[in-house]
Scaffold this active site. Structure first.
Site, PDB file in Angstrom:
ATOM      1  N   ASN A  37       0.874  -1.169   0.000  1.00 38.89           N
ATOM      2  CA  ASN A  37       0.000   0.000   0.000  1.00 38.89           C
ATOM      3  C   ASN A  37       0.913   1.220   0.000  1.00 38.89           C
ATOM      4  OD1 ASN A  37      -1.732   2.087   0.518  1.00 38.89           O
ATOM      5  ND2 ASN A  37      -2.312   1.406   2.578  1.00 38.89           N
ATOM      6  N   LYS A  71       0.136   4.292  -0.234  1.00 39.78           N
ATOM      7  CA  LYS A  71      -0.464   5.500   0.367  1.00 39.78           C
ATOM      8  C   LYS A  71      -0.232   6.698  -0.564  1.00 39.78           C
ATOM      9  CE  LYS A  71      -0.053   3.253   4.767  1.00 39.78           C
ATOM     10  NZ  LYS A  71       0.135   3.328   6.208  1.00 39.78           N
ATOM     11  N   HIS A 122      -9.386   1.226   4.778  1.00 41.90           N
ATOM     12  CA  HIS A 122      -8.113   1.376   5.498  1.00 41.90           C
ATOM     13  C   HIS A 122      -8.334   2.303   6.699  1.00 41.90           C
ATOM     14  CE1 HIS A 122      -4.001   2.498   6.450  1.00 41.90           C
ATOM     15  NE2 HIS A 122      -3.642   1.392   5.830  1.00 41.90           N
ATOM     16  N   GLU A 147      -6.695   4.693   7.822  1.00 45.17           N
ATOM     17  CA  GLU A 147      -6.468   6.121   7.556  1.00 45.17           C
ATOM     18  C   GLU A 147      -7.705   6.743   6.903  1.00 45.17           C
ATOM     19  OE1 GLU A 147      -2.779   5.560   5.476  1.00 45.17           O
ATOM     20  OE2 GLU A 147      -1.855   4.975   7.371  1.00 45.17           O
ATOM     21  N   GLU A 205      -5.179  -4.899  10.498  1.00 48.97           N
ATOM     22  CA  GLU A 205      -4.162  -3.867  10.750  1.00 48.97           C
ATOM     23  C   GLU A 205      -4.485  -3.148  12.058  1.00 48.97           C
ATOM     24  OE1 GLU A 205      -2.191  -2.648   6.738  1.00 48.97           O
ATOM     25  OE2 GLU A 205      -3.869  -1.324   7.141  1.00 48.97           O
ATOM     26  N   GLY A 208       2.773   2.371  10.770  1.00 45.42           N
ATOM     27  CA  GLY A 208       3.717   3.481  10.610  1.00 45.42           C
ATOM     28  C   GLY A 208       4.448   3.848  11.889  1.00 45.42           C
ATOM     29  N   SER A 220       3.708  -2.093  10.237  1.00 50.56           N
ATOM     30  CA  SER A 220       5.165  -2.170  10.430  1.00 50.56           C
ATOM     31  C   SER A 220       5.755  -3.524  10.024  1.00 50.56           C
ATOM     32  CB  SER A 220       5.541  -1.828  11.876  1.00 50.56           C
ATOM     33  OG  SER A 220       5.126  -0.507  12.188  1.00 50.56           O
TER      34      SER A 220
HETATM   35  P1  13P Z   1       3.295   0.465   7.640  1.00 51.90           P
HETATM   36  O1  13P Z   1       3.782  -0.847   7.046  1.00 51.90           O
HETATM   37  O2  13P Z   1       4.042   1.640   7.128  1.00 51.90           O
HETATM   38  O3  13P Z   1       3.197   0.376   9.125  1.00 51.90           O
HETATM   39  O4  13P Z   1       1.788   0.659   7.094  1.00 51.90           O
HETATM   40  C1  13P Z   1       0.887  -0.368   7.219  1.00 51.90           C
HETATM   41  C2  13P Z   1      -0.335  -0.058   6.449  1.00 51.90           C
HETATM   42  O5  13P Z   1      -1.084   0.829   6.783  1.00 51.90           O
HETATM   43  C3  13P Z   1      -0.587  -0.835   5.233  1.00 51.90           C
HETATM   44  O6  13P Z   1      -1.879  -0.617   4.757  1.00 51.90           O
END
Ligand code: 13P
Length: 249
Positions: free
Chosen positions: A9, A11, A94, A96, A166, A172, A212
């Protein structure tokens, strides 16, 4: 047997030039046939990414979709349009998007249905926040997100889904959930899908862990019976680290 699925992903990162350069690099690397690989760039990079991936087995996915097929919805994009740009997958719900763009279980459900109707495979994201974990609400939140997000699907549709667990506190932050915590969340998702759609659908459903994920922790996560793959953020942005995750075996 469920085929492992590792998805990146990206982003809101990478211009068209950056995205295609990285994909060309990734395509030159030897990747195992036993793992399904998906990359999810920003909308503007989807169509050029399709061209960069021509002849490779790497699949394309988008990060969001609207539930209507077309219409006066400024700034949105439909499942049919994503298919048209070469997508096979789409990430739905997601954290976010839930956190910053007011996405709800109801909108996740509408988007999931629209994606399926257009022949896109949804990667439905669920997971608890740190506050929900600290108040002991982890299980309740996951079960609710799965139930409400998948309402009205047929067992066959549920079987073909990918669900990504997740935990929001692990995204992150560099703080990966322990393999045991990740496995617990993924097992709960499979049990919930079994209750809703039957054990056959649940046994076919693929569940990813996200939060992560790095080359250093992927093998331990993938060793868990209910973890069938990973949804990778930061570590999917470079061909070197992403390919190491794909080649976890
Ligand atoms: P990270 O791997 O940067 O923690 O992000 C995970 C994520 O949100 C994947 O959709």
């Amino acid at each position: 047997m469920r085929k492992p699925i590792i998805a990146g992903n990206w982003k809101m990162y990478k211009t068209v030039g950056e995205a295609t350069a990285m994909l060309k690099e990734l395509c030159r690397m030897p990747l195992p046939e036993t793992v399904e690989v998906v990359v999810c760039p920003v909308f503007t990079a989807l169509y050029p990414a399709q061209a960069a991936l021509a002849g490779s087995k790497i699949k394309l996915g988008a990060q969001n979709v609207h539930w209507e097929e077309k219409g006066a919805f400024t700034g949105e994009i439909s499942a049919v349009m994503l298919r048209d740009a070469g997508c096979e997958y789409v990430i739905v719900g997601h954290s976010e998007r839930r956190q910053y763009f007011a996405e709800t279980d109801e909108s996740v459900n509408k988007k999931t249905k629209a994606a399926l109707a257009a022949g896109l495979k949804p990667i439905v994201c669920v997971g608890e926040t740190l506050a929900q974990r600290e108040t002991g609400d982890t299980e309740k939140v996951i079960v609710r997100q799965v139930k409400d997000g998948l309402t009205g699907l047929t067992p066959q549709q549920a079987a073909g889904l990918v669900i990504a667990y997740e935990p929001v506190w692990a995204i992150g932050t560099g703080k990966t959930a322990s393999a045991a915590d990740a496995a617990q969340g993924c097992s709960l998702i499979r049990r919930t899908v079994a209750e809703l759609f039957g054990s056959e659908a649940a046994s076919q459903l693929r569940i990813q862990y996200g939060g992560s994920v790095k080359p250093e922790n992927i093998a331990e996560l993938m060793a868990e019976a209910d973890i069938d793959g990973a949804l990778v953020g930061g570590a999917s942005l470079e061909a070197g680290s992403f390919s190491k995750i794909i080649c976890y075996q």
